[in-house]
Motif scaffolding. Structure first.
Motif, short mmCIF file in Angstrom:
data_model
loop_
_atom_site.label_atom_id
_atom_site.label_comp_id
_atom_site.label_asym_id
_atom_site.label_seq_id
_atom_site.Cartn_x
_atom_site.Cartn_y
_atom_site.Cartn_z
N ASN A 186 6.63 7.81 10.36
CA ASN A 186 7.51 6.96 9.58
C ASN A 186 8.91 7.58 9.61
OD1 ASN A 186 7.79 8.90 7.35
ND2 ASN A 186 5.65 8.41 6.94
N ASN A 228 -0.24 6.69 2.43
CA ASN A 228 0.52 6.92 3.65
C ASN A 228 1.72 7.83 3.45
OD1 ASN A 228 -0.72 4.82 5.67
ND2 ASN A 228 -0.49 3.73 3.75
N SER A 229 2.06 8.10 2.20
CA SER A 229 3.24 8.93 1.95
C SER A 229 2.89 10.33 1.47
CB SER A 229 4.15 8.27 0.90
OG SER A 229 3.46 8.15 -0.33
N ALA A 249 -1.07 2.01 -0.30
CA ALA A 249 0.21 2.30 0.36
C ALA A 249 0.64 3.74 0.13
CB ALA A 249 1.29 1.34 -0.15
N GLU A 250 0.39 4.23 -1.08
CA GLU A 250 0.81 5.58 -1.44
C GLU A 250 0.10 6.64 -0.59
OE1 GLU A 250 3.11 8.37 -3.27
OE2 GLU A 250 3.27 6.19 -3.38
N ARG A 262 4.53 -5.27 -3.54
CA ARG A 262 4.57 -4.26 -2.47
C ARG A 262 5.82 -4.42 -1.61
NH1 ARG A 262 4.27 -0.15 -0.53
NH2 ARG A 262 4.53 0.33 -2.69
N THR A 285 8.91 -3.41 -3.68
CA THR A 285 8.96 -1.95 -3.87
C THR A 285 9.40 -1.24 -2.60
OG1 THR A 285 7.20 -2.05 -5.53
CG2 THR A 285 7.62 0.09 -4.51
N TYR A 286 8.80 -1.62 -1.48
CA TYR A 286 9.10 -0.91 -0.23
C TYR A 286 10.53 -1.17 0.23
CZ TYR A 286 9.14 0.88 4.46
OH TYR A 286 9.50 1.58 5.58
N SER A 316 1.64 -0.69 4.39
CA SER A 316 1.33 0.67 4.86
C SER A 316 2.42 1.67 4.49
CB SER A 316 1.15 0.66 6.38
OG SER A 316 2.37 0.35 7.03
N ASN A 317 3.38 1.23 3.66
CA ASN A 317 4.47 2.10 3.21
C ASN A 317 5.27 2.68 4.37
OD1 ASN A 317 5.44 2.54 0.64
ND2 ASN A 317 4.63 4.61 0.48
N ASP A 369 -0.85 -0.80 -4.11
CA ASP A 369 0.09 0.30 -4.31
C ASP A 369 -0.58 1.65 -4.03
OD1 ASP A 369 2.29 -1.24 -4.91
OD2 ASP A 369 2.00 -1.15 -7.08
#
Length: 469
Positions: free
Chosen positions: A210, A462-463, A459-460, A168, A171-172, A357-358, A456
């Motif tokens: 964000n 949040n996007s 986290a996704e 994570r 990736t972020y 939390s992306n 993942d």
């Protein structure tokens, strides 16, 4: 031998250790010497760039933070001297330096035996976090076994949590095959993983706070360089509330604004240089995996957490938490800790929360407020022990301080509970901390891909764009 090790760590920084380790790993993957050398150099240049930026930014922002605290009139006995002073204490204790030798062997063996997916020796410097807890344990119990034992156990817990967080984080922050390992800065991720489903139930994943959404909705005002300016101006004003009618105050306010904007603008460019260091390793590992019937091993190189400090959501969340944590120190009943120096470390401390939390700033600020407030109590409890250890190695107390602590290093509720178990010298409590680790490790080892995929997916959420009604 211990003196030699201390001299090595005093002389060579992470900008030297990481490139050396990266070169060794590259050659082990049969990467050509020229490419391996270039990758190592990119890593060294990137880390040096991060250090130069932070060393320039910290004195500017620290002035307004100290003024802000002074304006509140807080008078608490446990003074936060910061992680830098804490690392000096750790490397000055004999039991701490003994652990460096143990750690190098332990961490290397665990990686090559495939009991961990993180190659930790590339960030040897951050072992001081284990060393502080071990030094305090030895001071209280006078037991070398307990002192070294807690350091080994915390190292195992730290590696386990890093393995969980690694994909994570990588990736972020867009650093292939790399992750942070510092015990003190990964611990908040535990709370983040627990709270994320709860925040989602409350709809916080729909709060698009964000950098990407801000830029989309606000245009040029939402770009990182503009957000940095406004955030810096906000902090500067908080630190100069009593002098807003003076020219010097506005000079400092605007200086902080431009400096924060500069970090937001320059940091991604340096991050791009640093990321280039890991391209050859990723390519070589993938190539070897295609030749192997067993598939590719998912492993990560430990890097210094300065690599994530200036990422927009990370820096914004960290700076927003500065005045919040000052307020919490004022109002929490029973708290005796005055966070000062380590307030500037908050962007280090939130990286796990941000990655999980992306980049959701709302979740990160809420998680940080709750978890770091609990951490103030752990600082309060351990301040006397740390003050005694620091005194034994020649650290003097700041004027007016009765006790000293480190908000970043010692304000860790989970690691603090393990510390309490060891200083109790109760075999049952100590055994329980070991059993909990073994249960967690076995569960992780059997389900690591499922856990990483779950994080993942969380986290996704949040996007995803919220459908307009």
């Amino acid at each position: 031998m211990l003196d030699v090790l201390k001299n090595i760590f005093d002389t060579f920084s992470a900008a030297i250790f990481v490139p050396i380790m990266l070169f060794i790993v590259s050659k082990a993957l049969k990467i050509k010497t020229g490419k391996a050398f270039s990758a190592a150099l990119y890593a060294g240049v990137g880390l040096t760039g991060f250090t130069l930026i932070l060393n320039s930014y910290t004195p500017i922002i620290s002035k307004v933070v100290k003024k802000m605290i002074s304006n509140t009139g807080i008078n608490l006995p446990a003074f936060d001297v910061g992680w830098q002073a804490t690392s000096i204490v750790a490397y000055a204790t004999k039991i701490g330096m003994i652990y460096i030798v143990i750690a190098l062997v332990l961490q290397t063996a665990l990686f090559f035996l495939k009991l961990t997916d993180t190659f930790q020796p590339s960030d040897l410097w951050n072992n001081y976090s284990y060393m502080v807890w071990g030094s305090m344990t030895y001071l209280i119990t006078h037991s070398m076994i307990l002192g070294l034992g807690i350091m080994i156990l915390l190292n195992l817990y730290g590696l386990l949590l890093t393995d969980v967080l690694a994909r994570r984080w990588s990736t972020y922050y867009k650093y292939p095959r790399s992750t942070i390992i510092a015990l003190h800065n990964i611990e908040p991720a535990i709370f983040g993983m627990i709270m994320d489903p709860i925040w989602n139930k409350l709809g916080l994943h729909k709060v698009k706070l964000n950098p990407q959404t801000l830029q989309k909705k606000l245009g040029f005002l939402g770009e990182p360089i503009s957000l940095g300016l406004f955030l810096g101006l906000f902090l500067g004003i908080l630190g100069n509330l009593k002098g807003l009618g003076t020219l010097s105050a506005w000079g400092e306010i605007t200086n902080v604004g431009i400096a924060t904007s500069a970090v937001m603008a320059i940091f991604p460019k340096i991050a791009g240089i640093f990321a280039q260091a890991f391209a050859p390793i990723s390519q070589a590992a993938s190539k070897q995996a295609r030749k192997s019937d067993q598939g590719e091993r998912e492993w990560y190189l430990a890097v210094n957490d300065a690599t994530g400090y200036g990422e927009p959501a990370t820096l914004i969340s960290g700076i927003l938490l500065i005045p919040i944590m000052v307020l919490m120190a004022m109002v929490l009943p029973g708290n005796q800790t005055l966070p000062i120096v380590d307030l500037l470390a908050l962007p280090y401390m939130v990286q796990g929360l941000i990655a999980l939390s992306n980049g959701n700033i709302a979740k990160t600020v809420l998680n940080g407020t709750i978890w770091f407030s609990i951490g103030l109590y752990m600082c309060t409890y351990t301040a006397q022990s740390f003050t005694t250890v620091a005194g034994q190695v020649g650290i003097t107390l700041p004027a007016g301080a009765l006790l000293i602590t480190s908000f970043n290093i010692l304000g860790k509720p989970i690691w603090g509970l393990i510390f309490l178990a060891f200083i109790s010298q109760n075999p049952v409590l100590i055994g329980l901390t070991v059993v909990v680790y073994l249960v967690l490790y076995i569960g992780w080892y059997r389900n690591k891909n499922k856990v990483r995929d779950y994080l993942d997916r969380q986290a996704e959420k949040n996007s995803l764009e919220v459908e307009s009604k």
